[in-house]
Design an enzyme around this catalytic site. Sequence first.
Site, PDB file in Angstrom:
ATOM      1  CG  ASP A  10      -0.271   0.000   2.535  1.00 44.38           C
ATOM      2  OD1 ASP A  10       0.841  -0.545   2.640  1.00 44.38           O
ATOM      3  OD2 ASP A  10      -0.833   0.579   3.495  1.00 44.38           O
ATOM      4  CG  HIS A 243       6.699   0.086  10.033  1.00 43.05           C
ATOM      5  ND1 HIS A 243       6.966   0.014  11.371  1.00 43.05           N
ATOM      6  CD2 HIS A 243       6.115   1.310   9.849  1.00 43.05           C
ATOM      7  CE1 HIS A 243       6.551   1.105  11.991  1.00 43.05           C
ATOM      8  NE2 HIS A 243       6.026   1.918  11.082  1.00 43.05           N
ATOM      9  CG  ASP A 244       5.823  -1.871   4.706  1.00 43.43           C
ATOM     10  OD1 ASP A 244       5.413  -2.307   5.802  1.00 43.43           O
ATOM     11  OD2 ASP A 244       5.143  -1.131   3.975  1.00 43.43           O
TER      12      ASP A 244
END
Length: 326
Positions: A10, A243-244
């Site tokens: 996303d 994070h990702d």
Amino acid sequence: MSRKVILDVDTGTDDAVAIMFAALHPELDLIGVTTVNGNVPVENTTDNTLRVLDWIGRSDIPVFEGLARPIARLGFPTARGDSDGGPHGKALPIPEPRSVRQDTGAVEFLVETLRSATEQITLVPVGPLSNIATALAIDPALTEAVDEVVIMGGGHAVTNMTASAEFNIWADPEAANVVLSAGFGRLTLVPLDATYQALVTRDTCARLEESGTPAGIAASRFISRRIDAYDGTVNAADAAPVHDVVCAAYLVRPEVITTRSLHVTVETAGPLTIGRTVMDTRLNSTQKPNAEVAFGADPQLLADLLLDVFTRPPSTTAASVSPPPE
Ligand code: BDR
Ligand code: CA
């Protein structure tokens, strides 16, 4: 042989860094990117994904647009609606895309690709799990083509969306439960507890920028934006979680995280706790673990990996197929 990977994103600044890492690391074969509603509406996550791949000369990697809403909570906000002062913004600060998304939708791509796979594929969802859950609803046997699913989501001692829940899981909790209970041979969950330990600093951004590579410049821009937005909210000055990309780094250097085998499920009923990842950390638990959950992450190793992959001259990266735009 390189590991075949599908990223479900996303995009978002931290998704963008994960995409660049997976697209440029020579041991990874990023065979497709699927987009989902999340940080921004899905048309923007698709646009941002295309921007990133064009910018680093990997327009050859196909992008498939996915779901615009969670699978059950149709009344939920359709996106986080990140503001201009937030860690993402609506459009990433690199040129508009030149390439276009595929006509095939994300769920169709996932189902067709996994059904026809002749080698195992690693799924890396780093946004709400709507696309993956829908594909599994169409064909639960898709799990057989997946050697591992690596999810960024959830939080035990650390949350960000509500006092109970992390954003990716909160945004589609029913989908998260479908994926957690699907019976994947190996499921690795990278929650906020781990990603908040691998903060990336302004010093690393400066080194990325100095490299002058398209990926170095973009990563520096995206991570600096995150550091500005996280200012004062993390236990370190001039640093932020990305994070990702921890999931992408784990694919090539598993020791970047430390994990525990646990049973994890997602709360979907409690008004105060919707989207909470309920991790059974009891020492006497009799529930069978369904996830390897990361509770630790190594900031130095993550920084070293980012510098290694993003500062290589484009010609030595996995497949630089077109020059970066101006
Ligand atoms: C997750 O939510 C999104 O904002 C980020 O891209 C990341 O995947 C962190 O909670
Ligand atoms: Ca994300």
